[in-house]
Design an enzyme around this catalytic site. Structure first.
Site, PDB file in Angstrom:
ATOM      1  N   GLU A  33       0.891  -1.164  -0.045  1.00 16.55           N
ATOM      2  CA  GLU A  33       0.223  -0.030  -0.107  1.00 16.55           C
ATOM      3  C   GLU A  33       0.938   1.138  -0.148  1.00 16.55           C
ATOM      4  OE1 GLU A  33      -3.612   0.956  -0.122  1.00 16.55           O
ATOM      5  OE2 GLU A  33      -2.252   2.748  -0.504  1.00 16.55           O
ATOM      6  N   GLY A  39      -7.085   0.753   3.392  1.00 17.58           N
ATOM      7  CA  GLY A  39      -8.468   1.100   3.415  1.00 17.58           C
ATOM      8  C   GLY A  39      -8.905   1.768   2.201  1.00 17.58           C
ATOM      9  N   GLY A  40      -7.815   2.166   1.482  1.00 18.94           N
ATOM     10  CA  GLY A  40      -8.001   2.905   0.024  1.00 18.94           C
ATOM     11  C   GLY A  40      -9.037   4.016  -0.145  1.00 18.94           C
ATOM     12  N   SER A 146      -9.146   3.695  -8.346  1.00 20.34           N
ATOM     13  CA  SER A 146      -9.358   4.608  -9.291  1.00 20.34           C
ATOM     14  C   SER A 146      -9.187   5.845  -8.404  1.00 20.34           C
ATOM     15  CB  SER A 146     -11.023   4.546  -9.626  1.00 20.34           C
ATOM     16  OG  SER A 146     -11.906   4.810  -8.378  1.00 20.34           O
ATOM     17  N   GLY A 186     -21.402  13.527  -6.507  1.00 21.88           N
ATOM     18  CA  GLY A 186     -21.862  15.092  -6.848  1.00 21.88           C
ATOM     19  C   GLY A 186     -23.236  15.466  -5.850  1.00 21.88           C
ATOM     20  N   ASP A 314     -12.242  -1.163  -8.593  1.00 23.64           N
ATOM     21  CA  ASP A 314     -12.351  -0.011  -9.497  1.00 23.64           C
ATOM     22  C   ASP A 314     -11.140  -0.188 -10.669  1.00 23.64           C
ATOM     23  OD1 ASP A 314     -14.235   0.659  -7.983  1.00 23.64           O
ATOM     24  OD2 ASP A 314     -13.276   2.766  -7.499  1.00 23.64           O
ATOM     25  N   LEU A 321     -17.869   0.648  -7.004  1.00 24.62           N
ATOM     26  CA  LEU A 321     -18.576   0.267  -5.679  1.00 24.62           C
ATOM     27  C   LEU A 321     -17.689  -0.575  -4.844  1.00 24.62           C
ATOM     28  CD1 LEU A 321     -22.350  -0.748  -7.026  1.00 24.62           C
ATOM     29  CD2 LEU A 321     -21.585   1.651  -5.727  1.00 24.62           C
ATOM     30  N   HIS A 446     -44.973  -5.463  10.854  1.00 23.47           N
ATOM     31  CA  HIS A 446     -46.013  -4.220  10.756  1.00 23.47           C
ATOM     32  C   HIS A 446     -45.554  -3.211  11.972  1.00 23.47           C
ATOM     33  CE1 HIS A 446     -49.062  -1.288   9.867  1.00 23.47           C
ATOM     34  NE2 HIS A 446     -49.572  -1.376  10.977  1.00 23.47           N
TER      35      HIS A 446
END
Ligand SMILES: Cc1cc2nc3c(=O)[nH]c(=O)nc-3n(C[C@H](O)[C@H](O)[C@H](O)COP(=O)(O)OP(=O)(O)OC[C@H]3O[C@@H](n4cnc5c(N)ncnc54)[C@H](O)[C@@H]3O)c2cc1C
Length: 467
Positions: A33, A39-40, A146, A186, A314, A321, A446
């Protein structure tokens, strides 16, 4: 020289999950890493920090606008932005430390540095101090993720012209925020800053928001966001941003061509998409094929064209995702262990974490029409759901799309409060090849919002009860 069964390059949700699953299956695993924390994008500058800001800003808005309607008297909430940003940073810190703990727990070796493929079985790691070392491995998984897509001619300084990264740490609420791109990122970050007090305008090249999601859901969601105060300029493009003046001046042109217009903004957020990270990985030299969008090409087993080199997340095709990357990480680890790892791309949920939320799984109506598949639609609005009415949160609806012949569910799309948690019963249903009838006959508690899911499934057979 250190030697492994598997070296994973990148510790995002694709990479770290792949490493853990491979270790569980008995492999000797290392992760490389280049960032100082694991964790990116997801944990450091994506899913986790954005959700912390969405949560806090939603409560801020509720305290300011909804409490009094419920008879809860509080004085007007005041924003303490540094503390709110600290709340977000704590969320990141807790999560990235969690990955470091999991690496230790699973005896995964972590190398801090830039990883470069030297060909089958060899990875070079270059540390921040410039020192390099080479590790040997039976297999390599590229999970480099990405990065922000740039807009030609618009320079991102992460202060006034920001990407999603800068938008997670603005030091001040902008009076006017211009968002370029009406995709998930966005709209989520635009919602955060609107709730905190910014006037938000979203400019989108296409004539709709949320490209790729169900058109009817996107149209209703746009109306809801407009009611909340976000302005949309669709079918328009930002051609330049003049940052030499105190207030940014953005030039906006109709996508189809025509007269330009100037919009002032304190901050411009460029959120037009993301591009795969392949630079510096040595892929070209190793002969790893990329597609015309720069993504690593893989076969259905995540294998590249070079023996022993795989890719996930990615950096390959498919939705950007975190959970798609994770599932691919698990699948490739299982394939390397001789098992039948598999990802069902027809049942990957997608969620927009605004308020209300948008959630979907499977095919949209547009996709079914294009594929010439005959389908039945079942819809149910939250205005007819008891729980939604009791909470006075009735925006949105649930829509089922089921095969006209077999009733098998092909897609489910929802807009409404908490639908991001509700979509999963539909994902499970689809994983099991279930029909609308199957869900319609499943008892739902319910009063819950999930009853709207059951009612929408009943609506496929035109037999909803509460409408
Ligand atoms: C603002 C924002 C919000 C988002 N919200 C969501 C959400 O709510 N839900 C969701 O599902 N997705 C969300 N995403 C998308 C999600 O973050 C990505 O789909 C996910 O992180 C992809 O995982 P990955 O493992 O493929 O790559 P990444 O998470 O991008 O990780 C790649 C890692 O590889 C490292 N790396 C790259 N090259 C090298 C190298 N040569 N050597 C060593 N290390 C390297 C990088 O430093 C990085 O740590 C969001 C993204 C953004 C930007």
């Amino acid at each position: 020289m250190a030697s492994y069964d598997l070296v994973v390059i990148g510790s995002g949700p694709g990479g770290y999950v792949c490493a853990i699953r491979a270790a569980q299956l008995g492999m000797k695993v290392a992760v490389v890493e280049k960032w100082s924390t694991f964790g990116g994008t997801c944990l450091n500058i994506g899913c986790i920090p954005s959700k912390a800001l969405l949560y806090a800003s939603e409560l801020f808005e509720e305290a300011g606008h909804k409490f009094d309607k419920m008879g809860i008297k509080v004085s007007k909430p005041e924003l303490d932005l540094p503390t709110l940003l600290k709340f977000k940073d704590q969320a990141v810190d807790g999560n990235v430390k969690g990955v470091a703990f999991l690496f230790k727990k699973n005896k995964i070796e972590a190398f801090q540095g830039v990883g470069r493929v030297l060909g089958t079985g060899r990875v070079e790691v270059k540390a921040a101090d410039g020192k390099t070392q080479v590790v040997e491995t039976k297999n390599i998984v590229i999970a480099s993720g990405s990065d922000v897509a740039k807009l030609k001619g618009i320079e991102i300084d992460e202060k006034r012209v920001v990407s999603s990264e800068g938008a997670l740490k603005l030091g001040k609420v902008p009076a006017k925020l211009l968002v370029i791109g009406a995709g998930v990122i966005g709209l989520e970050l635009g919602s955060v800053w609107r709730r905190l007090g910014a006037e938000v305008t979203v400019v989108e090249f296409l004539d709709r928001i949320l490209p790729g999601m169900d058109g009817e859901v996107a149209r209703q969601f746009q109306r809801i966001l407009e009611k909340q105060g976000i302005t949309f300029k669709l079918g328009a493009k930002v051609t330049s941003v003049d940052a030499s003046v105190k207030l940014l001046k953005a030039q906006i042109e109709p996508a189809a061509g025509g007269a330009a217009q100037t919009l002032d903004a304190d901050v411009v957020l460029v959120a037009i998409g993301r591009v795969p990270v392949t630079d510096g990985l040595g892929l070209k030299e190793a002969g790893v094929a990329l597609d015309n969008r720069g993504r690593v090409v893989v076969d259905p087993h995540f294998a590249t064209n070079v023996a022993g080199i795989y890719a996930i997340g990615d950096v390959i095709a498919g939705p950007l995702l975190a959970h798609k990357a994770e599932d691919e990480g698990v699948a490739v680890a299982e394939i390397l262990a001789g098992q039948a790892g598999h990802v069902n791309y027809d049942a990957i949920p997608a969620v927009v974490y605004t308020s209300p939320e948008v959630a979907s799984v499977g095919k949209t109506e547009e996709e079914l029409k294009q594929a010439g598949i005959a389908y039945n639609v079942g819809k149910f609005p939250f205005t007819a759901n008891g729980r939604a009415k009791s909470n006075q949160a009735t925006d949105g609806f649930v829509k089922f799309l089921a095969d006209a012949k077999t009733d098998r569910v092909l897609g489910v799309h929802m807009v409404g409060v908490e639908v991001g948690e509700m979509i999963h019963e539909c994902a499970v249903l689809m994983e099991f090849g279930g029909s609308a009838e199957d869900l319609a006959r499943t008892c739902h508690a319910h009063p819950t919002r999930s009853e709207a899911v059951k009612e929408a499934a009943l609506a496929v057979g035109k037999r909803s009860i509460h409408i």
